[in-house]
Design an enzyme around this catalytic site. Structure first.
Site, mmCIF file in Angstrom:
data_model
loop_
_atom_site.group_PDB
_atom_site.id
_atom_site.type_symbol
_atom_site.label_atom_id
_atom_site.label_comp_id
_atom_site.label_asym_id
_atom_site.label_seq_id
_atom_site.Cartn_x
_atom_site.Cartn_y
_atom_site.Cartn_z
ATOM 1 N N SER A 258 0.811 -1.220 0.000
ATOM 2 C CA SER A 258 0.000 0.000 0.000
ATOM 3 C C SER A 258 0.838 1.261 0.000
ATOM 4 C CB SER A 258 -0.943 0.008 1.203
ATOM 5 O OG SER A 258 -0.236 0.406 2.345
ATOM 6 N N GLY A 259 0.139 2.386 -0.137
ATOM 7 C CA GLY A 259 0.792 3.693 -0.194
ATOM 8 C C GLY A 259 0.924 4.358 1.163
ATOM 9 N N ASP A 260 0.492 3.677 2.222
ATOM 10 C CA ASP A 260 0.655 4.249 3.566
ATOM 11 C C ASP A 260 0.880 3.095 4.535
ATOM 12 O OD1 ASP A 260 0.550 6.079 5.769
ATOM 13 O OD2 ASP A 260 -0.711 7.409 4.564
ATOM 14 N N ASP A 261 0.745 3.352 5.843
ATOM 15 C CA ASP A 261 1.048 2.316 6.824
ATOM 16 C C ASP A 261 0.200 1.053 6.577
ATOM 17 O OD1 ASP A 261 2.715 4.227 8.109
ATOM 18 O OD2 ASP A 261 0.972 5.031 9.166
#
Ligand SMILES: *[C@@H]1O[C@H](CO)[C@@H](O)[C@H](O)[C@H]1NC(C)=O
Ligand SMILES: *[C@@H]1O[C@H](CO)[C@@H](O)[C@H](O)[C@H]1NC(C)=O
Ligand SMILES: *[C@@H]1O[C@H](CO)[C@@H](O)[C@H](O)[C@H]1NC(C)=O
Ligand SMILES: *[C@@H]1O[C@H](CO)[C@@H](O)[C@H](O)[C@H]1NC(C)=O
Ligand SMILES: *[C@@H]1O[C@H](CO)[C@@H](O)[C@H](O)[C@H]1NC(C)=O
Ligand SMILES: *[C@@H]1O[C@H](CO)[C@@H](O)[C@H](O)[C@H]1NC(C)=O
Length: 482
Positions: A258-261
Protein backbone atom coordinates in the site's frame (compact mmCIF):
# COMPACT_ATOMS: atom_id res chain seq x y z
CA UNK A 1 -38.94 -21.12 6.91
CA UNK A 2 -38.23 -23.83 4.32
CA UNK A 3 -41.85 -23.60 3.23
CA UNK A 4 -41.67 -19.85 2.94
CA UNK A 5 -38.50 -20.16 0.92
CA UNK A 6 -40.09 -22.63 -1.48
CA UNK A 7 -43.08 -20.38 -2.02
CA UNK A 8 -40.73 -17.53 -2.58
CA UNK A 9 -38.74 -19.52 -5.15
CA UNK A 10 -41.91 -20.53 -6.95
CA UNK A 11 -42.90 -16.90 -7.15
CA UNK A 12 -39.50 -16.05 -8.57
CA UNK A 13 -39.77 -18.83 -11.14
CA UNK A 14 -43.21 -17.70 -12.19
CA UNK A 15 -41.96 -14.15 -12.56
CA UNK A 16 -39.04 -15.42 -14.59
CA UNK A 17 -41.14 -17.44 -16.98
CA UNK A 18 -43.14 -14.32 -17.61
CA UNK A 19 -40.04 -12.19 -18.07
CA UNK A 20 -38.55 -14.71 -20.49
CA UNK A 21 -41.71 -14.69 -22.48
CA UNK A 22 -41.60 -10.91 -22.83
CA UNK A 23 -37.93 -10.85 -23.69
CA UNK A 24 -38.22 -13.52 -26.38
CA UNK A 25 -41.23 -11.77 -27.83
CA UNK A 26 -39.56 -8.36 -28.03
CA UNK A 27 -36.11 -9.26 -29.19
CA UNK A 28 -34.53 -12.11 -31.00
CA UNK A 29 -31.89 -12.21 -28.28
CA UNK A 30 -32.45 -14.97 -25.75
CA UNK A 31 -31.89 -14.27 -22.09
CA UNK A 32 -31.67 -17.41 -20.03
CA UNK A 33 -32.37 -17.96 -16.39
CA UNK A 34 -31.76 -20.97 -14.26
CA UNK A 35 -31.91 -21.96 -10.66
CA UNK A 36 -28.49 -22.80 -9.35
CA UNK A 37 -27.19 -24.04 -6.05
CA UNK A 38 -24.32 -22.34 -4.30
CA UNK A 39 -22.53 -24.54 -1.77
CA UNK A 40 -19.92 -23.01 0.44
CA UNK A 41 -18.53 -23.06 3.93
CA UNK A 42 -16.51 -20.79 6.12
CA UNK A 43 -15.50 -20.26 9.71
CA UNK A 44 -17.54 -17.54 11.36
CA UNK A 45 -18.15 -15.93 14.73
CA UNK A 46 -21.73 -17.12 14.06
CA UNK A 47 -23.57 -19.06 11.34
CA UNK A 48 -26.84 -17.76 9.86
CA UNK A 49 -30.30 -19.31 9.59
CA UNK A 50 -31.52 -17.31 6.55
CA UNK A 51 -29.77 -16.77 3.23
CA UNK A 52 -30.60 -14.78 0.11
CA UNK A 53 -28.75 -13.78 -3.03
CA UNK A 54 -28.28 -10.22 -4.28
CA UNK A 55 -29.95 -11.36 -7.51
CA UNK A 56 -33.18 -12.01 -5.54
CA UNK A 57 -33.31 -8.23 -5.05
CA UNK A 58 -32.67 -7.22 -8.65
CA UNK A 59 -28.88 -7.13 -8.52
CA UNK A 60 -27.16 -7.13 -11.91
CA UNK A 61 -23.51 -8.15 -12.07
CA UNK A 62 -22.60 -6.59 -15.40
CA UNK A 63 -20.15 -3.99 -14.07
CA UNK A 64 -22.30 -1.15 -15.41
CA UNK A 65 -25.66 -1.27 -13.61
CA UNK A 66 -25.70 0.31 -10.15
CA UNK A 67 -26.52 -2.18 -7.38
CA UNK A 68 -26.70 0.32 -4.53
CA UNK A 69 -30.48 -0.03 -4.25
CA UNK A 70 -30.30 -3.82 -4.57
CA UNK A 71 -27.83 -3.98 -1.65
CA UNK A 72 -29.91 -1.59 0.43
CA UNK A 73 -33.21 -3.41 -0.13
CA UNK A 74 -31.60 -6.83 0.37
CA UNK A 75 -30.07 -5.83 3.69
CA UNK A 76 -33.20 -4.00 4.81
CA UNK A 77 -35.24 -7.12 4.02
CA UNK A 78 -32.77 -9.45 5.75
CA UNK A 79 -32.54 -7.27 8.86
CA UNK A 80 -35.90 -8.72 9.97
CA UNK A 81 -34.16 -12.02 10.82
CA UNK A 82 -31.80 -10.50 13.40
CA UNK A 83 -33.63 -12.18 16.27
CA UNK A 84 -34.40 -15.36 14.28
CA UNK A 85 -30.96 -16.82 13.73
CA UNK A 86 -29.50 -14.02 11.64
CA UNK A 87 -29.12 -13.72 7.89
CA UNK A 88 -26.64 -13.82 5.07
CA UNK A 89 -26.46 -12.04 1.73
CA UNK A 90 -24.67 -13.99 -1.00
CA UNK A 91 -23.01 -12.06 -3.81
CA UNK A 92 -22.53 -14.42 -6.80
CA UNK A 93 -19.76 -14.32 -9.42
CA UNK A 94 -19.95 -11.11 -11.43
CA UNK A 95 -18.98 -7.44 -11.32
CA UNK A 96 -21.30 -5.56 -8.99
CA UNK A 97 -21.04 -1.80 -9.29
CA UNK A 98 -22.26 -0.09 -6.11
CA UNK A 99 -22.14 3.04 -3.99
CA UNK A 100 -22.10 3.05 -0.21
CA UNK A 101 -24.46 0.71 1.65
CA UNK A 102 -24.97 -0.16 5.33
CA UNK A 103 -24.92 -3.53 7.07
CA UNK A 104 -27.23 -4.79 9.81
CA UNK A 105 -26.73 -6.88 12.98
CA UNK A 106 -26.44 -10.70 13.07
CA UNK A 107 -25.56 -10.53 9.42
CA UNK A 108 -22.99 -11.91 6.96
CA UNK A 109 -22.06 -10.43 3.61
CA UNK A 110 -20.51 -13.32 1.65
CA UNK A 111 -18.70 -12.80 -1.66
CA UNK A 112 -18.25 -15.67 -4.11
CA UNK A 113 -14.60 -16.19 -5.12
CA UNK A 114 -15.35 -14.60 -8.52
CA UNK A 115 -17.49 -11.77 -7.16
CA UNK A 116 -16.06 -8.25 -7.52
CA UNK A 117 -17.68 -5.29 -5.80
CA UNK A 118 -16.82 -2.23 -7.88
CA UNK A 119 -17.03 1.08 -6.03
CA UNK A 120 -19.10 3.64 -7.89
CA UNK A 121 -17.46 6.84 -9.11
CA UNK A 122 -20.77 8.70 -9.03
CA UNK A 123 -20.40 11.03 -6.06
CA UNK A 124 -24.18 11.07 -5.43
CA UNK A 125 -23.90 7.40 -4.44
CA UNK A 126 -21.80 8.38 -1.40
CA UNK A 127 -23.84 10.03 1.37
CA UNK A 128 -21.94 12.46 3.59
CA UNK A 129 -21.79 11.89 7.36
CA UNK A 130 -20.38 13.82 10.34
CA UNK A 131 -16.65 13.81 11.12
CA UNK A 132 -15.58 11.32 13.80
CA UNK A 133 -16.08 12.84 17.27
CA UNK A 134 -12.56 11.80 18.36
CA UNK A 135 -11.02 13.65 15.37
CA UNK A 136 -13.12 16.82 15.37
CA UNK A 137 -12.81 17.15 11.61
CA UNK A 138 -12.34 15.06 8.50
CA UNK A 139 -8.75 14.28 7.57
CA UNK A 140 -9.01 15.54 3.96
CA UNK A 141 -11.42 18.42 4.59
CA UNK A 142 -12.87 19.97 7.76
CA UNK A 143 -16.53 19.25 6.97
CA UNK A 144 -18.12 15.80 6.70
CA UNK A 145 -16.91 12.48 5.36
CA UNK A 146 -18.18 10.37 2.49
CA UNK A 147 -19.65 7.19 4.02
CA UNK A 148 -17.46 4.15 3.43
CA UNK A 149 -18.38 1.65 0.70
CA UNK A 150 -19.41 -0.99 3.25
CA UNK A 151 -20.57 0.82 6.37
CA UNK A 152 -22.15 -0.10 9.68
CA UNK A 153 -22.84 1.63 12.96
CA UNK A 154 -24.18 0.43 16.34
CA UNK A 155 -24.21 -3.21 15.20
CA UNK A 156 -23.55 -6.54 16.88
CA UNK A 157 -22.28 -9.70 15.22
CA UNK A 158 -21.42 -8.76 11.66
CA UNK A 159 -19.27 -10.64 9.14
CA UNK A 160 -17.87 -9.61 5.77
CA UNK A 161 -16.16 -12.59 4.15
CA UNK A 162 -15.74 -14.63 0.98
CA UNK A 163 -13.55 -17.15 -0.70
CA UNK A 164 -11.09 -14.38 -1.47
CA UNK A 165 -13.71 -12.41 -3.44
CA UNK A 166 -12.72 -8.86 -4.39
CA UNK A 167 -13.68 -5.35 -3.36
CA UNK A 168 -12.27 -2.86 -5.86
CA UNK A 169 -12.38 0.78 -4.68
CA UNK A 170 -11.47 2.16 -8.13
CA UNK A 171 -9.50 4.75 -6.16
CA UNK A 172 -7.72 6.55 -9.02
CA UNK A 173 -10.69 8.88 -9.36
CA UNK A 174 -10.49 9.88 -5.66
CA UNK A 175 -6.68 10.14 -5.58
CA UNK A 176 -6.84 12.59 -8.47
CA UNK A 177 -9.51 14.71 -6.71
CA UNK A 178 -7.37 14.64 -3.57
CA UNK A 179 -4.18 15.76 -5.38
CA UNK A 180 -6.08 18.53 -7.17
CA UNK A 181 -7.49 19.67 -3.80
CA UNK A 182 -11.01 19.36 -5.16
CA UNK A 183 -12.52 17.37 -2.29
CA UNK A 184 -15.19 19.07 -0.19
CA UNK A 185 -15.36 16.10 2.14
CA UNK A 186 -13.01 13.40 3.40
CA UNK A 187 -12.59 10.41 1.07
CA UNK A 188 -14.52 7.22 1.84
CA UNK A 189 -12.92 4.03 3.17
CA UNK A 190 -13.70 0.54 1.85
CA UNK A 191 -15.04 -0.94 5.09
CA UNK A 192 -15.88 1.05 8.23
CA UNK A 193 -17.75 -0.23 11.27
CA UNK A 194 -18.48 2.17 14.13
CA UNK A 195 -19.78 1.53 17.67
CA UNK A 196 -20.03 -2.20 16.95
CA UNK A 197 -19.34 -5.38 18.90
CA UNK A 198 -18.41 -8.72 17.28
CA UNK A 199 -16.90 -8.02 13.86
CA UNK A 200 -15.28 -10.46 11.43
CA UNK A 201 -13.68 -9.35 8.18
CA UNK A 202 -11.96 -12.26 6.46
CA UNK A 203 -10.73 -13.91 3.27
CA UNK A 204 -11.17 -11.03 0.86
CA UNK A 205 -8.97 -9.09 -1.56
CA UNK A 206 -9.22 -5.30 -1.37
CA UNK A 207 -7.95 -3.25 -4.30
CA UNK A 208 -7.30 0.46 -4.82
CA UNK A 209 -9.17 1.95 -1.90
CA UNK A 210 -9.97 5.69 -2.21
CA UNK A 211 -8.24 6.07 1.20
CA UNK A 212 -7.96 3.71 4.22
CA UNK A 213 -9.04 0.10 3.59
CA UNK A 214 -10.47 -1.33 6.84
CA UNK A 215 -11.47 0.96 9.71
CA UNK A 216 -13.10 -0.50 12.83
CA UNK A 217 -13.73 2.43 15.20
CA UNK A 218 -15.24 2.63 18.73
CA UNK A 219 -15.71 -1.15 18.47
CA UNK A 220 -14.74 -4.36 20.25
CA UNK A 221 -14.16 -8.09 19.69
CA UNK A 222 -12.86 -7.86 16.16
CA UNK A 223 -11.22 -10.45 13.89
CA UNK A 224 -9.54 -9.44 10.64
CA UNK A 225 -8.08 -12.52 8.94
CA UNK A 226 -6.82 -13.58 5.53
CA UNK A 227 -7.08 -10.16 3.91
CA UNK A 228 -4.99 -9.24 0.85
CA UNK A 229 -4.71 -5.52 0.14
CA UNK A 230 -3.20 -3.95 -2.97
CA UNK A 231 -2.87 -0.25 -3.76
CA UNK A 232 -0.09 1.54 -5.67
CA UNK A 233 2.76 2.34 -3.27
CA UNK A 234 2.45 6.02 -4.25
CA UNK A 235 -1.33 6.28 -3.69
CA UNK A 236 -2.32 8.79 -0.97
CA UNK A 237 -3.36 7.53 2.52
CA UNK A 238 -4.22 4.00 1.40
CA UNK A 239 -3.57 2.60 4.91
CA UNK A 240 -4.31 -1.12 5.20
CA UNK A 241 -6.06 -1.86 8.51
CA UNK A 242 -6.68 0.89 11.10
CA UNK A 243 -8.04 -0.24 14.48
CA UNK A 244 -9.14 3.06 16.04
CA UNK A 245 -10.43 3.29 19.64
CA UNK A 246 -11.03 -0.49 19.58
CA UNK A 247 -10.77 -3.17 22.30
CA UNK A 248 -9.82 -6.81 21.83
CA UNK A 249 -8.82 -7.08 18.18
CA UNK A 250 -6.96 -9.77 16.23
CA UNK A 251 -5.37 -9.16 12.82
CA UNK A 252 -3.95 -12.36 11.31
CA UNK A 253 -2.57 -13.68 8.02
CA UNK A 254 -2.78 -10.46 6.02
CA UNK A 255 -0.70 -9.45 3.00
CA UNK A 256 -0.63 -5.72 2.33
CA UNK A 257 1.00 -3.62 -0.39
CA UNK A 258 0.00 0.00 0.00
CA UNK A 259 0.79 3.69 -0.19
CA UNK A 260 0.66 4.25 3.57
CA UNK A 261 1.05 2.32 6.82
CA UNK A 262 0.06 -1.38 6.45
CA UNK A 263 -1.51 -1.33 9.91
CA UNK A 264 -2.09 1.99 11.70
CA UNK A 265 -3.28 1.84 15.29
CA UNK A 266 -5.14 4.99 16.32
CA UNK A 267 -7.36 6.56 19.02
CA UNK A 268 -8.30 10.12 18.11
CA UNK A 269 -6.65 13.45 17.46
CA UNK A 270 -5.40 16.11 19.90
CA UNK A 271 -8.05 17.85 22.07
CA UNK A 272 -10.88 15.90 20.38
CA UNK A 273 -9.28 12.52 21.08
CA UNK A 274 -8.36 13.53 24.65
CA UNK A 275 -11.96 14.60 25.35
CA UNK A 276 -13.46 11.49 23.73
CA UNK A 277 -10.99 9.38 25.73
CA UNK A 278 -11.52 6.01 24.05
CA UNK A 279 -8.27 3.98 23.80
CA UNK A 280 -7.21 1.14 21.52
CA UNK A 281 -6.16 -1.77 23.73
CA UNK A 282 -5.70 -5.54 23.58
CA UNK A 283 -4.61 -5.82 19.97
CA UNK A 284 -2.73 -8.77 18.48
CA UNK A 285 -1.19 -8.69 15.02
CA UNK A 286 0.21 -11.97 13.65
CA UNK A 287 1.68 -13.18 10.38
CA UNK A 288 1.48 -9.86 8.59
CA UNK A 289 3.47 -9.26 5.40
CA UNK A 290 3.89 -5.62 4.42
CA UNK A 291 5.33 -3.79 1.41
CA UNK A 292 5.15 -0.02 1.83
CA UNK A 293 8.26 1.88 0.68
CA UNK A 294 7.16 5.25 2.09
CA UNK A 295 5.50 4.21 5.35
CA UNK A 296 5.54 1.88 8.34
CA UNK A 297 4.73 -1.80 8.71
CA UNK A 298 2.78 -1.01 11.88
CA UNK A 299 2.29 2.60 12.98
CA UNK A 300 1.15 3.52 16.49
CA UNK A 301 -0.38 6.98 15.95
CA UNK A 302 -0.03 9.60 14.95
CA UNK A 303 -3.59 10.06 16.27
CA UNK A 304 -3.22 8.37 19.67
CA UNK A 305 -4.83 10.93 22.00
CA UNK A 306 -7.26 8.41 23.52
CA UNK A 307 -4.30 6.11 24.33
CA UNK A 308 -2.87 2.87 22.90
CA UNK A 309 -2.12 0.01 25.28
CA UNK A 310 -1.24 -3.68 25.10
CA UNK A 311 -0.38 -4.27 21.46
CA UNK A 312 1.35 -7.54 20.55
CA UNK A 313 2.85 -8.05 17.10
CA UNK A 314 4.51 -11.34 16.16
CA UNK A 315 5.79 -13.10 13.04
CA UNK A 316 5.85 -9.97 10.95
CA UNK A 317 7.60 -9.61 7.58
CA UNK A 318 8.42 -6.31 5.94
CA UNK A 319 9.90 -5.98 2.46
CA UNK A 320 10.99 -2.65 0.94
CA UNK A 321 9.22 -0.82 3.71
CA UNK A 322 10.30 2.48 5.23
CA UNK A 323 10.14 1.39 8.90
CA UNK A 324 9.08 -1.41 11.25
CA UNK A 325 6.83 -0.74 14.26
CA UNK A 326 6.83 3.03 14.39
CA UNK A 327 5.55 5.35 17.12
CA UNK A 328 4.32 8.73 15.85
CA UNK A 329 3.25 11.39 18.33
CA UNK A 330 3.63 15.09 19.17
CA UNK A 331 3.20 17.74 21.84
CA UNK A 332 -0.56 18.41 22.04
CA UNK A 333 -1.57 14.80 21.49
CA UNK A 334 -1.75 13.82 25.16
CA UNK A 335 -2.74 10.19 25.62
CA UNK A 336 -0.25 7.35 25.85
CA UNK A 337 1.39 4.49 23.97
CA UNK A 338 2.39 1.80 26.46
CA UNK A 339 2.91 -1.94 26.88
CA UNK A 340 3.85 -2.62 23.28
CA UNK A 341 5.43 -6.00 22.43
CA UNK A 342 7.02 -7.07 19.16
CA UNK A 343 8.75 -10.37 18.38
CA UNK A 344 9.97 -12.39 15.40
CA UNK A 345 10.12 -9.57 12.90
CA UNK A 346 11.95 -10.20 9.59
CA UNK A 347 12.89 -7.19 7.50
CA UNK A 348 14.34 -6.89 4.00
CA UNK A 349 15.43 -3.52 2.61
CA UNK A 350 14.37 -0.90 5.13
CA UNK A 351 15.19 2.76 5.58
CA UNK A 352 14.79 2.53 9.39
CA UNK A 353 14.48 -0.75 11.33
CA UNK A 354 13.29 1.18 14.42
CA UNK A 355 11.66 4.58 14.52
CA UNK A 356 9.89 6.74 17.11
CA UNK A 357 9.13 10.39 16.60
CA UNK A 358 7.82 12.95 19.08
CA UNK A 359 7.49 15.75 16.54
CA UNK A 360 4.78 14.43 14.23
CA UNK A 361 3.18 17.84 14.15
CA UNK A 362 0.06 17.40 12.10
CA UNK A 363 -2.72 18.95 14.18
CA UNK A 364 -6.52 18.94 13.84
CA UNK A 365 -6.48 22.73 14.38
CA UNK A 366 -4.61 25.39 16.36
CA UNK A 367 -6.56 24.77 19.60
CA UNK A 368 -4.45 21.85 20.80
CA UNK A 369 -3.13 22.05 24.35
CA UNK A 370 0.66 22.63 24.34
CA UNK A 371 0.80 21.09 27.83
CA UNK A 372 -0.80 17.82 26.66
CA UNK A 373 2.29 15.61 26.51
CA UNK A 374 1.98 11.97 25.40
CA UNK A 375 3.28 9.21 27.70
CA UNK A 376 5.38 6.66 25.81
CA UNK A 377 6.45 3.73 28.00
CA UNK A 378 7.32 0.02 28.04
CA UNK A 379 8.06 -0.59 24.36
CA UNK A 380 9.59 -4.03 23.68
CA UNK A 381 11.18 -5.60 20.63
CA UNK A 382 12.90 -8.97 20.40
CA UNK A 383 14.09 -11.55 17.85
CA UNK A 384 14.41 -9.14 14.95
CA UNK A 385 16.46 -10.04 11.88
CA UNK A 386 16.97 -7.53 9.10
CA UNK A 387 19.01 -7.15 5.97
CA UNK A 388 19.87 -4.15 3.82
CA UNK A 389 19.01 -1.52 6.44
CA UNK A 390 20.01 2.11 5.79
CA UNK A 391 19.58 3.42 9.37
CA UNK A 392 19.25 1.11 12.38
CA UNK A 393 17.16 3.43 14.53
CA UNK A 394 15.92 6.96 14.85
CA UNK A 395 14.54 7.50 18.34
CA UNK A 396 13.46 11.06 19.04
CA UNK A 397 11.50 11.58 22.25
CA UNK A 398 10.17 14.89 23.52
CA UNK A 399 12.36 17.10 25.70
CA UNK A 400 11.10 17.04 29.33
CA UNK A 401 8.94 14.08 28.26
CA UNK A 402 11.31 11.21 27.45
CA UNK A 403 10.05 7.95 25.94
CA UNK A 404 10.69 5.41 28.73
CA UNK A 405 11.22 1.70 29.09
CA UNK A 406 12.44 0.92 25.60
CA UNK A 407 13.72 -2.67 25.55
CA UNK A 408 15.41 -4.23 22.50
CA UNK A 409 16.85 -7.75 22.57
CA UNK A 410 18.28 -10.38 20.23
CA UNK A 411 18.39 -8.17 17.16
CA UNK A 412 20.70 -8.53 14.17
CA UNK A 413 20.55 -5.78 11.60
CA UNK A 414 22.49 -6.30 8.37
CA UNK A 415 23.38 -2.83 7.19
CA UNK A 416 23.18 -1.76 3.55
CA UNK A 417 26.29 -1.03 1.50
CA UNK A 418 25.19 2.61 1.46
CA UNK A 419 24.18 2.68 5.14
CA UNK A 420 24.52 5.89 7.16
CA UNK A 421 27.82 6.07 9.10
CA UNK A 422 25.98 6.53 12.41
CA UNK A 423 23.41 3.72 12.58
CA UNK A 424 21.60 4.89 15.76
CA UNK A 425 20.36 8.38 16.67
CA UNK A 426 18.74 8.70 20.07
CA UNK A 427 17.41 11.77 21.94
CA UNK A 428 15.08 12.02 24.95
CA UNK A 429 14.66 8.28 25.41
CA UNK A 430 15.46 5.77 28.18
CA UNK A 431 15.85 2.01 28.07
CA UNK A 432 18.14 -0.95 27.51
CA UNK A 433 19.28 -3.49 24.95
CA UNK A 434 20.56 -7.05 25.05
CA UNK A 435 22.41 -8.81 22.24
CA UNK A 436 21.88 -6.16 19.56
CA UNK A 437 24.06 -5.44 16.50
CA UNK A 438 25.16 -2.96 15.34
CA UNK A 439 26.03 -1.50 18.75
CA UNK A 440 23.16 0.69 20.01
CA UNK A 441 23.35 4.31 21.16
CA UNK A 442 24.54 5.18 24.69
CA UNK A 443 20.97 5.87 25.89
CA UNK A 444 20.17 2.17 25.33
CA UNK A 445 23.12 0.44 27.02
CA UNK A 446 23.69 -3.23 26.25
CA UNK A 447 23.06 -5.32 29.39
CA UNK A 448 24.61 -8.46 27.90
CA UNK A 449 23.08 -11.41 26.03
CA UNK A 450 21.59 -13.03 29.17
CA UNK A 451 19.06 -10.20 29.57
CA UNK A 452 16.96 -11.11 26.49
CA UNK A 453 13.96 -12.13 28.63
CA UNK A 454 13.63 -8.53 29.86
CA UNK A 455 11.76 -7.66 26.63
CA UNK A 456 9.34 -10.64 26.69
CA UNK A 457 5.63 -10.74 25.94
CA UNK A 458 3.17 -11.09 28.85
CA UNK A 459 2.40 -14.73 29.68
CA UNK A 460 -1.37 -14.44 29.53
CA UNK A 461 -3.01 -14.39 26.09
CA UNK A 462 -5.63 -11.83 25.09
CA UNK A 463 -9.35 -12.69 25.29
CA UNK A 464 -9.75 -12.52 21.47
CA UNK A 465 -7.38 -15.52 21.19
CA UNK A 466 -9.82 -17.63 23.21
CA UNK A 467 -12.69 -17.03 20.78
CA UNK A 468 -13.37 -20.11 18.62
CA UNK A 469 -14.95 -19.70 15.20
CA UNK A 470 -17.83 -21.95 14.15
CA UNK A 471 -17.85 -23.99 10.96
CA UNK A 472 -20.74 -22.73 8.82
CA UNK A 473 -21.89 -24.57 5.67
CA UNK A 474 -24.61 -23.63 3.24
CA UNK A 475 -26.45 -25.01 0.22
CA UNK A 476 -28.52 -22.22 -1.16
CA UNK A 477 -30.64 -21.94 -4.28
CA UNK A 478 -30.93 -18.74 -6.21
CA UNK A 479 -31.84 -17.53 -9.66
CA UNK A 480 -29.04 -16.79 -12.06
CA UNK A 481 -29.67 -14.78 -15.23
CA UNK A 482 -27.25 -14.70 -18.10
C1 LIG B 1 -9.87 -18.10 5.47
O1 LIG B 1 -9.46 -19.07 4.53
C2 LIG B 1 -8.52 -20.00 5.04
C3 LIG B 1 -8.02 -20.85 3.90
O2 LIG B 1 -9.04 -21.20 3.06
C4 LIG B 1 -9.15 -20.79 6.17
O3 LIG B 1 -8.25 -21.69 6.71
C5 LIG B 1 -9.59 -19.81 7.24
O4 LIG B 1 -10.28 -20.52 8.25
C6 LIG B 1 -10.50 -18.73 6.69
N1 LIG B 1 -10.71 -17.78 7.74
C7 LIG B 1 -11.90 -17.26 8.03
C8 LIG B 1 -11.96 -16.41 9.24
O5 LIG B 1 -12.88 -17.47 7.36
C1 LIG C 1 -38.57 -9.67 1.85
O1 LIG C 1 -39.09 -10.35 2.96
C2 LIG C 1 -40.43 -10.77 2.89
C3 LIG C 1 -40.80 -11.48 4.14
O2 LIG C 1 -40.98 -10.60 5.17
C4 LIG C 1 -40.67 -11.60 1.68
O3 LIG C 1 -42.02 -11.95 1.58
C5 LIG C 1 -40.24 -10.88 0.44
O4 LIG C 1 -40.38 -11.69 -0.69
C6 LIG C 1 -38.80 -10.43 0.57
N1 LIG C 1 -38.41 -9.64 -0.60
C7 LIG C 1 -37.70 -10.11 -1.58
C8 LIG C 1 -37.43 -9.21 -2.74
O5 LIG C 1 -37.23 -11.23 -1.57
C1 LIG D 1 -24.49 4.65 18.41
O1 LIG D 1 -23.90 4.50 19.68
C2 LIG D 1 -23.28 5.67 20.16
C3 LIG D 1 -22.51 5.33 21.42
O2 LIG D 1 -23.25 4.54 22.27
C4 LIG D 1 -24.34 6.74 20.38
O3 LIG D 1 -23.75 7.92 20.84
C5 LIG D 1 -25.04 7.01 19.04
O4 LIG D 1 -26.09 7.91 19.22
C6 LIG D 1 -25.57 5.72 18.44
N1 LIG D 1 -25.99 5.99 17.06
C7 LIG D 1 -27.08 5.49 16.53
C8 LIG D 1 -27.33 5.80 15.11
O5 LIG D 1 -27.85 4.78 17.16
C1 LIG E 1 -6.36 -13.86 -2.99
O1 LIG E 1 -6.30 -13.16 -4.22
C2 LIG E 1 -5.17 -12.32 -4.33
C3 LIG E 1 -5.32 -11.50 -5.59
O2 LIG E 1 -5.50 -12.31 -6.69
C4 LIG E 1 -3.92 -13.18 -4.33
O3 LIG E 1 -2.76 -12.36 -4.42
C5 LIG E 1 -3.89 -13.95 -3.00
O4 LIG E 1 -2.78 -14.81 -2.98
C6 LIG E 1 -5.17 -14.75 -2.83
N1 LIG E 1 -5.18 -15.34 -1.50
C7 LIG E 1 -5.43 -16.60 -1.30
C8 LIG E 1 -5.39 -17.07 0.13
O5 LIG E 1 -5.67 -17.39 -2.20
C1 LIG F 1 17.02 -14.78 18.55
O1 LIG F 1 16.32 -14.52 17.35
C2 LIG F 1 16.46 -15.53 16.36
C3 LIG F 1 15.79 -15.04 15.11
O2 LIG F 1 14.46 -14.66 15.33
C4 LIG F 1 15.86 -16.81 16.88
O3 LIG F 1 16.02 -17.84 15.93
C5 LIG F 1 16.55 -17.20 18.19
O4 LIG F 1 15.91 -18.34 18.75
C6 LIG F 1 16.48 -16.05 19.19
N1 LIG F 1 17.28 -16.37 20.36
C7 LIG F 1 16.74 -16.52 21.57
C8 LIG F 1 17.71 -16.81 22.66
O5 LIG F 1 15.56 -16.44 21.80
C1 LIG G 1 19.24 -2.70 -0.78
O1 LIG G 1 18.49 -1.51 -0.67
C2 LIG G 1 18.63 -0.61 -1.75
C3 LIG G 1 17.78 0.62 -1.43
O2 LIG G 1 18.17 1.15 -0.21
C4 LIG G 1 18.18 -1.26 -3.02
O3 LIG G 1 18.39 -0.37 -4.10
C5 LIG G 1 18.96 -2.53 -3.24
O4 LIG G 1 18.46 -3.21 -4.37
C6 LIG G 1 18.84 -3.45 -2.04
N1 LIG G 1 19.69 -4.61 -2.19
C7 LIG G 1 19.26 -5.84 -1.99
C8 LIG G 1 20.30 -6.93 -2.14
O5 LIG G 1 18.12 -6.14 -1.70
Amino acid sequence: MKLLWKTHMRLQVIKLVFALFVVTLRTAESRKAKIVTASFEYNGINCRAHSASLTDFGGVGDGVTSNTKAFQSAISNLSQYGSEGGSQLYVPAGKWLTGSFSLTSHFTLYLDKDAVLLASQDITEWPVIEPLPSYGRGRDAPAGRFTSLIFGTNLTDVIVTGENGTIDGQGAFWWQQFHRKKLKYTRPYLIELMFSDGIQISNLTLLNSPSWNIHPVYSSNIIVQGITIFAPVTSPNTDGINPDSCTNTKIEDCYIVSGDDCVAVKSGWDEYGIKFGWPTKQLVIRRLTCISPFSATIALGSEMSGGIQDVRAEDITAIQTESGVRIKTAVGRGGYVKDIYVKRFNMHTMKWAFKMTGDYNSHADTHFDPNALPEIANINYRDVVAENVTIAAKFEGISNDPFKGICIANVTLGMAVKAKKRPWTCTDIEGMTSGVTPTPCDLLPDQGPEKIAACDFPEESLPIDKLELKKCSYNMKYVEMF
